[in-house]
Design a protein around this motif. Structure first.
Motif, PDB file in Angstrom:
ATOM      1  N   UNK A  24     -10.517   4.966  -8.695  1.00 22.05           N
ATOM      2  CA  UNK A  24     -10.754   5.287  -7.291  1.00 22.05           C
ATOM      3  C   UNK A  24     -10.258   4.141  -6.398  1.00 22.05           C
ATOM      4  N   UNK A  25     -10.582   2.909  -6.829  1.00 21.35           N
ATOM      5  CA  UNK A  25     -10.173   1.744  -6.040  1.00 21.35           C
ATOM      6  C   UNK A  25      -8.649   1.632  -5.984  1.00 21.35           C
ATOM      7  N   UNK A  26      -7.997   1.933  -7.116  1.00 16.50           N
ATOM      8  CA  UNK A  26      -6.538   1.848  -7.141  1.00 16.50           C
ATOM      9  C   UNK A  26      -5.924   2.859  -6.180  1.00 16.50           C
ATOM     10  N   UNK A  27      -6.495   4.067  -6.188  1.00 19.37           N
ATOM     11  CA  UNK A  27      -6.015   5.086  -5.247  1.00 19.37           C
ATOM     12  C   UNK A  27      -6.273   4.648  -3.808  1.00 19.37           C
ATOM     13  N   UNK A  28      -7.466   4.075  -3.584  1.00 20.77           N
ATOM     14  CA  UNK A  28      -7.799   3.609  -2.236  1.00 20.77           C
ATOM     15  C   UNK A  28      -6.790   2.569  -1.777  1.00 20.77           C
ATOM     16  N   UNK A  29      -6.415   1.666  -2.705  1.00 16.22           N
ATOM     17  CA  UNK A  29      -5.441   0.631  -2.331  1.00 16.22           C
ATOM     18  C   UNK A  29      -4.099   1.268  -1.982  1.00 16.22           C
ATOM     19  N   UNK A  30      -3.694   2.240  -2.798  1.00 20.40           N
ATOM     20  CA  UNK A  30      -2.433   2.927  -2.536  1.00 20.40           C
ATOM     21  C   UNK A  30      -2.426   3.583  -1.163  1.00 20.40           C
ATOM     22  N   UNK A  31      -3.552   4.213  -0.831  1.00 19.73           N
ATOM     23  CA  UNK A  31      -3.575   5.016   0.389  1.00 19.73           C
ATOM     24  C   UNK A  31      -3.887   4.191   1.641  1.00 19.73           C
ATOM     25  N   UNK A  32      -4.685   3.125   1.468  1.00 21.28           N
ATOM     26  CA  UNK A  32      -5.232   2.469   2.663  1.00 21.28           C
ATOM     27  C   UNK A  32      -4.632   1.102   2.958  1.00 21.28           C
ATOM     28  N   UNK A  33      -4.072   0.459   1.943  1.00 22.11           N
ATOM     29  CA  UNK A  33      -3.659  -0.921   2.163  1.00 22.11           C
ATOM     30  C   UNK A  33      -2.168  -1.012   2.386  1.00 22.11           C
TER      31      UNK A  33
END
Lengths: 476, 215
Positions: free
Chosen positions: A191-200
């Protein structure tokens, strides 16, 4: 280090990462719950519209009402969604530090609806609102199983008499605990990896460019030094040898000519000129690339500079070799400072110290401000960082604060903080008032120091003394 | 007097050989690198070696290394090292070999004044010590030295001493009586804290010892 990577390490279970995984997972559940609360307002009309359509059996009025409700819902979503998504993105980037040690810079740059970052944040909203509850639910099931095992054991002990069964149950429960931790880490990490992809965002492209420019500048400086060495070698191997030979021949020719004859005078004059040229050529070559520096290092080279100077020069230098670029800049600084002490400062005595200094003890000033009221920075050069190791009387900007002429030229903010640095300081007892704006020498030195990742500091109040200090990062 | 020359630049080597022949030296070998120098000294047993400090293959201090090794292997072999620059570390190392006897460290510029250069080589071959005037000048400029306590005239005398001149030659050069020179030498040796000794070579050695201690 990220949660996902940490989970692949052998010592995962005894590190802090399982706890961080659980914290991330738990807060994800909280965030998903809050998200649905926030989404209630825009989603409610839509849900109502669907309900009306299902109940109204396609009656005209109910279709119109449902359409109105649907439009309202869509409008609300369009209005609230992107803003909510960006707010959630901010919170999620902040929360990401639980699962990911790398910095999480924001991605958003343009307008609300035109920036792709907004729509990626909206996509994340769907992830958090729809996908996260699914994996959280699966995790909760396993968690429940683990939590219920001791309860079940307790229950079984009450009604069963088989110790084997009880032990089996307890073992299963214990076995499930690490699995739960790994599962939480894997799901939370994904989930965190996806969050990084999408948000950072990527690291700032401008700063990446700056890094490249800095490297390219260092490469240019190195290439420049290599070229100087080549020129020096060629001059030495060809011009100097030929000139020495020529001068020698002239000297011999003079011997054979009768003294006082026109030929003797002409050859004598040529001989004198050739001798003067030998001295000039040697000085020229030394200026291009000092041989002693390359062969014997900074201390020997600085001592030769000191010996060749008409001033009284005290040298207090650590022995040791440094990277060629560092030695070259340090040497150039001493050379320039000694020349200035003679030409401009009218100094009588000069002290040169060469020291390696270690980690700076976070001295006062931190990222020091610009050089105080009297401080002068050069255009395009940022003032250096905080106070140095304080090993000398020179405090960057310190002299500026009392209104005198504290000059500082800098490279990158004080070089790499905490690394070993070579600090070279030249102090004269002259009249001071050195102004980098009035000559290219000091500016050039500051540029060279900056190219080597270091900085140059000058203090030269009217009346003196002038202190020139260069700090350069060095490995040794 | 049998001489071996080691110098990698062919032009300069040939010029040097011609100069030495012109002044009555017998050039028995002229070679281009340190290895050939050591071999040539073994074969020809010369009285004097004139070598470039910087030679192939590394072009750093090969000639100097060879000179120091040769002096260890052949005690009493006179060596003059020619250098393009004053390099104090090299000068000190060379002058420290063989108790400082029969040794010279000169800038290549000195060959320009051919007669003086030949004279310096001869003094070294006779067991004297010759330090390039530029080395002496630079050492004298060092403010912290006790040399700073010397008078201008005493410095002048010291510089000539370092070049291996006799009292009479010094007296002629600076226009003093020989007794005056002796007086200056006594006074400068006293200021440098060195024992007064009438032997010219001993005095130069003492000066060199002092100069070396400044490295």
């Amino acid at each position: 280090m990220t949660l996902l990577r940490a989970a692949t390490r052998p010592r995962f279970l005894v590190s802090a990462w399982p706890w961080r995984g659980i914290a991330y997972t738990t807060t994800t559940a909280v965030a998903a719950g809050l998200l649905w609360l926030a989404l209630a307002a825009p989603v409610a009309p839509l849900a109502l519209a669907v309900a009306v359509l299902r109940a109204g059996r396609w009656a005209g009025g109910s279709v119109a009402g449902a359409a109105a409700l649907g439009l309202l819902g869509v409008g609300l979503l369009a209005l609230v969604g992107p803003r909510l998504a960006l707010a959630v993105a901010g919170v999620e980037r902040w929360r990401l530090r639980l699962a990911d040690d790398a910095p999480a810079p924001a991605r958003h740059r343009g307008g609300l609806y035109t920036d792709p970052a907004t729509w990626r944040a909206v996509a994340y909203l769907v992830l958090l609102g729809v996908a996260a509850p699914v994996w959280l639910g699966a995790l909760a099931l396993v968690g429940l199983l683990v939590a219920s095992t001791p309860v079940a054991v307790h229950h079984r002990v009450a009604i069963m008499d088989s110790t084997g069964n009880v032990a089996g149950r307890a073992a299963l429960g214990l076995l499930l605990v690490p699995i739960l931790l790994y599962l939480a880490a894997a799901l939370g990490g994904a989930h965190a990896a996806l969050a990084r992809q999408l948000l950072c965002g990527e690291p700032d492209p401008a700063s990446a460019e700056l890094v490249e420019v800095t490297r390219s500048r260092a490469r240019l400086a190195d290439a420049f030094d290599a070229e100087r060495h080549r020129i020096e070698r060629d001059l030495h191997d060809i011009a100097q040898q030929r000139l020495a030979s020529l001068t020698m021949q002239l000297g011999l020719a003079k011997l054979d000519l009768p003294a006082g004859s026109p030929a003797a005078d002409a050859v004598g004059s040529a001989h004198e000129q050739a001798k003067a040229l030998m001295v000039e050529l040697r000085d020229l070559i030394r200026g291009i690339s000092p041989r002693t520096l390359r062969e014997l290092g900074l201390r020997a080279a600085v001592e030769e500079l000191a010996a060749a100077s008409p001033l009284r020069v005290r040298v207090d230098a650590d022995p040791g070799r440094f990277a060629p670029a560092v030695e070259t800049v340090a040497y150039a600084t001493v050379s320039e400072a000694l020349a200035n002490a003679v030409k401009h400062a009218g100094a009588g005595e000069v002290t040169v110290t060469v020291r390696t200094v270690g980690r700076r003890p976070g001295g006062p000033g931190g990222p020091g401000g610009p050089g105080g009221p009297g401080g002068v920075g050069l255009p395009g050069l940022r003032p250096g960082g905080g106070n140095g190791d304080g090993s000398s009387g020179l405090r960057p900007g310190g002299r500026g604060s009392d209104g005198s002429s504290g000059l500082r030229l800098g490279g990158r903010g004080g070089g790499r903080p905490g690394g070993r640095r070579l600090a070279v300081e030249v102090r004269d007892d002259g009249r001071g008032g050195a102004d980098p704006a009035r000559g290219s020498g000091l500016t050039g030195l500051a540029d060279r120091a900056a190219a080597a990742g270091g900085r140059l500091l000058i203090s030269s109040p009217p009346g003196g003394p002038t202190i020139l200090r260069v700090e350069l990062p060095c490995a040794s | 007097m049998r001489v071996v020359i080691a110098e990698d630049s062919v032009l300069f080597r040939e010029g040097l050989a011609g100069l030495l022949a012109r002044f009555g030296f017998d050039v028995v070998a002229a070679v281009g690198d340190a290895g050939a120098l050591v071999a040539a000294v073994g074969e020809t047993a010369p009285d004097l070696v004139v070598t470039d400090v910087r030679m192939p293959p590394g072009f750093t201090d090969e000639g100097l290394r060879a000179a120091v090794a040769l002096r260890a292997a052949h005690p009493g072999l006179a060596v003059v090292a020619l250098s393009q620059y004053v390099q104090h570390s090299y000068a000190g190392e060379l002058l420290g070999s063989g108790a400082g006897r029969a040794i010279g460290y000169l800038l290549k510029d000195r060959v320009a004044d051919v007669a003086e250069f030949a004279g310096m080589l001869r003094r070294v071959a006779e067991g004297g010590t010759v330090v390039d005037p530029e080395v002496v000048r630079q050492l004298m400029l060092r403010g912290r030295d006790p040399l700073a306590r010397l008078s201008a005239r005493e410095r002048e005398v010291l510089a000539l001493l370092a070049e291996g001149h006799s009292n009479a030659a010094i007296a002629r050069t600076i226009g003093l009586t020989e007794a005056g020179v002796v007086k200056h030498i006594g006074s400068l040796l006293a200021k440098l804290g060195l024992p007064v000794n009438d032997d010219t070579n001993r005095r130069v050695l003492a000066v060199l010892t002092y100069l070396r201690s400044q490295q």
